[in-house]
Design a protein around this motif. Structure first.
Motif, PDB file in Angstrom:
ATOM      1  N   LEU A   1     108.437 -12.769 -26.741  1.00 44.16           N
ATOM      2  CA  LEU A   1     108.938 -12.008 -27.868  1.00 44.16           C
ATOM      3  C   LEU A   1     107.500 -11.877 -28.624  1.00 44.16           C
ATOM      4  O   LEU A   1     107.357 -10.782 -29.085  1.00 44.16           O
ATOM      5  N   ALA A   2     106.863 -13.101 -28.812  1.00 43.43           N
ATOM      6  CA  ALA A   2     105.622 -12.943 -29.851  1.00 43.43           C
ATOM      7  C   ALA A   2     104.613 -11.941 -29.247  1.00 43.43           C
ATOM      8  O   ALA A   2     104.088 -11.200 -29.954  1.00 43.43           O
ATOM      9  N   SER A   3     104.376 -11.932 -27.881  1.00 43.69           N
ATOM     10  CA  SER A   3     103.372 -10.971 -27.278  1.00 43.69           C
ATOM     11  C   SER A   3     104.075  -9.458 -27.273  1.00 43.69           C
ATOM     12  O   SER A   3     103.256  -8.779 -27.133  1.00 43.69           O
ATOM     13  N   PHE A   4     105.188  -9.458 -27.122  1.00 43.26           N
ATOM     14  CA  PHE A   4     105.908  -7.945 -27.463  1.00 43.26           C
ATOM     15  C   PHE A   4     106.110  -7.226 -28.614  1.00 43.26           C
ATOM     16  O   PHE A   4     106.249  -6.286 -28.624  1.00 43.26           O
ATOM     17  N   LEU A   5     106.344  -8.168 -29.492  1.00 44.01           N
ATOM     18  CA  LEU A   5     106.966  -7.580 -30.870  1.00 44.01           C
ATOM     19  C   LEU A   5     105.848  -6.518 -31.592  1.00 44.01           C
ATOM     20  O   LEU A   5     106.231  -5.563 -32.334  1.00 44.01           O
ATOM     21  N   ASN A   6     104.677  -6.666 -31.340  1.00 50.20           N
ATOM     22  CA  ASN A   6     103.972  -5.651 -31.870  1.00 50.20           C
ATOM     23  C   ASN A   6     104.001  -4.296 -31.170  1.00 50.20           C
ATOM     24  O   ASN A   6     104.402  -3.094 -31.995  1.00 50.20           O
ATOM     25  N   VAL A   7     104.421  -4.186 -29.992  1.00 47.88           N
ATOM     26  CA  VAL A   7     104.638  -3.045 -29.412  1.00 47.88           C
ATOM     27  C   VAL A   7     106.338  -2.516 -29.807  1.00 47.88           C
ATOM     28  O   VAL A   7     106.221  -1.412 -30.232  1.00 47.88           O
TER      29      VAL A   7
END
Length: 418
Positions: free
Chosen positions: A228-234
């Motif tokens: 989630l941390a890697s995807f939340l910006n997107v």
């Protein structure tokens, strides 16, 4: 256990060094996700390509954790960590000076996995200084270095807006070098460093069912957190139409919950028992994901993501309160194996979210799947696995058993194969 006992035990400079190494490594590891919205604007990526781009570093970290876990047991966690930091400089240079296409960027992301593999050296470095009753808090403090994800999500988009996303990879070399110097000065291997064992002996860990159970549990807690941390910006930009900088701010708020509360999870696991705490955290994370599957407005969605990341972050600390109890003699390689499973879980989550968004036009199905498989499934798996743990390496109340109560050969026979 009280905090004064903890202060008298172990080696504080090494614990700080493990935290710092973990922190800067996680910052570097999550840079592709933190910079994703700037990169997407340049390359015009599809939803599935976005998911793969932010997931590839997690896959690299999963594979290389096995290597660093092996090295930590054979040459010592300190030297392994220094080798890992030195190796991390290469993909940062490539990202800065060479990554001018999507395929090249994927390769840079894969090589950044060496930063994510820091887990397999940082946690054994800290763990070996502390007795079983203090493992939860010690591992939680070292593991709180995943706060580096918040540094990446907050500063990455802002620096990219000023100097461009490639320059951010170059700027990351500065804290990496500073950490390398401090680590070399402060960190020490514990005198309890185990004697290196033949390579074939490490396969014994995988023959024990408990190792596979811990892999499953950590693929949910850590995989959920880092995925989630890697995807939340997107997600925040795509779902709510925020600017890249604003999306980074909202992502950082959610990431902070998980990273800051990891030590709390370890400490509560010491006091309440890891199994009891983990069960509650799996159910809490699952409930938050069910709410997110409805794709609520921004304020409610952020609140639910904050709660989910908090539960997953504490779950990371709780899992690694249990692991050293079960595998005290193979903590380096076990950390590598279990950490690799966590990285694989992280790889699949953003990949799935991106693919389902492209296929259905919505993130709802991805969040629903994680709620059912990760939340409810994780709680059920833990309930089943923990039946054979009591009286072996945890007591009847679910807390860590005294060392004299941990007959490892018996434990291996009792758990069997998963």
């Amino acid at each position: 256990m009280n905090l004064s006992d903890f202060r008298r035990a172990g080696h504080a400079p090494t614990l700080f060094s493990a935290f710092l190494y973990f922190d800067v490594s996680f910052m570097v590891w999550l840079l592709p996700g933190a910079l994703a919205n700037s990169i997407v604007a340049e390359f015009g990526l599809s939803d599935a390509q976005k998911g793969l781009m932010v997931a590839v570093p997690l896959l690299g970290g999963a594979v290389l954790r096995l290597v660093l876990g092996l090295l930590a047991d054979r040459i010592g966690a300190r030297r392994t960590a220094m080798l890992g930091m030195a190796s991390t400089a290469a993909p940062l240079l490539l990202g800065w000076l060479w990554a001018d296409s999507y395929p090249r960027l994927l390769l840079v992301g894969l090589l950044l996995g060496v930063a994510g593999a820091s887990f397999a050296a940082a946690l054994p470095l800290a763990s070996r200084w502390y007795p079983p009753r203090l493992q939860g808090l010690a591992m939680g403090i070292a593991g709180a270095g995943n706060s580096g994800t918040a540094i990446a999500t907050f500063f990455g988009p802002r620096l990219a807006a000023v100097w461009g996303w490639r320059a951010v990879f170059g700027l990351a070399l500065i804290p990496l070098l500073a950490t390398f110097v401090l680590f070399a000065l402060l960190a020490k291997d514990s005198p309890n460093q185990p004697t290196p064992r033949p390579l074939r002996a490490y396969l014994e860990v995988l023959r024990r069912g408990d190792a596979w159970w811990f892999c499953l549990l950590y693929s949910i807690t850590f995989g959920g957190f880092v995925g989630l941390a890697s995807f939340l910006n997107v997600f925040f930009l795509s779902q709510y139409g925020l600017s890249p900088v604003a999306a980074g701010g909202f992502a950082t708020l959610c990431v902070i919950a998980g990273s800051a509360l990891r030590p709390v999870g370890g400490h509560l696991a010491d006091r309440l028992g890891g199994v009891r705490l983990l069960t509650a955290l799996f159910l809490a994370a699952g409930g938050a994901m069910l709410g997110l599957a409805t794709l609520p407005p921004l304020a409610a969605g952020t609140t639910l993501l904050f709660a989910a990341m908090a539960a997953l972050g504490m779950g990371n600390g709780a899992v690694f309160q249990l692991v050293p109890q079960r595998f005290p003699r193979e903590i380096g390689v076990t950390t590598g194996v279990v950490g690799a499973a966590g990285g694989l879980g992280g790889f699949f989550l953003p990949t799935m979210l991106g693919a389902m968004k492209q296929a259905t036009g919505s993130y709802s199905g991805g969040f629903l799947a994680f709620a059912l498989i990760g939340g409810l499934g994780g709680a059920a798996a833990l309930a089943y696995a923990s039946r054979g743990w009591r009286g072996i390496f945890i007591d009847e109340g679910g807390r860590a058993a005294e060392p004299s109560c941990v007959p490892l050969p018996v434990a291996a026979e009792a758990t069997g194969a998963a």
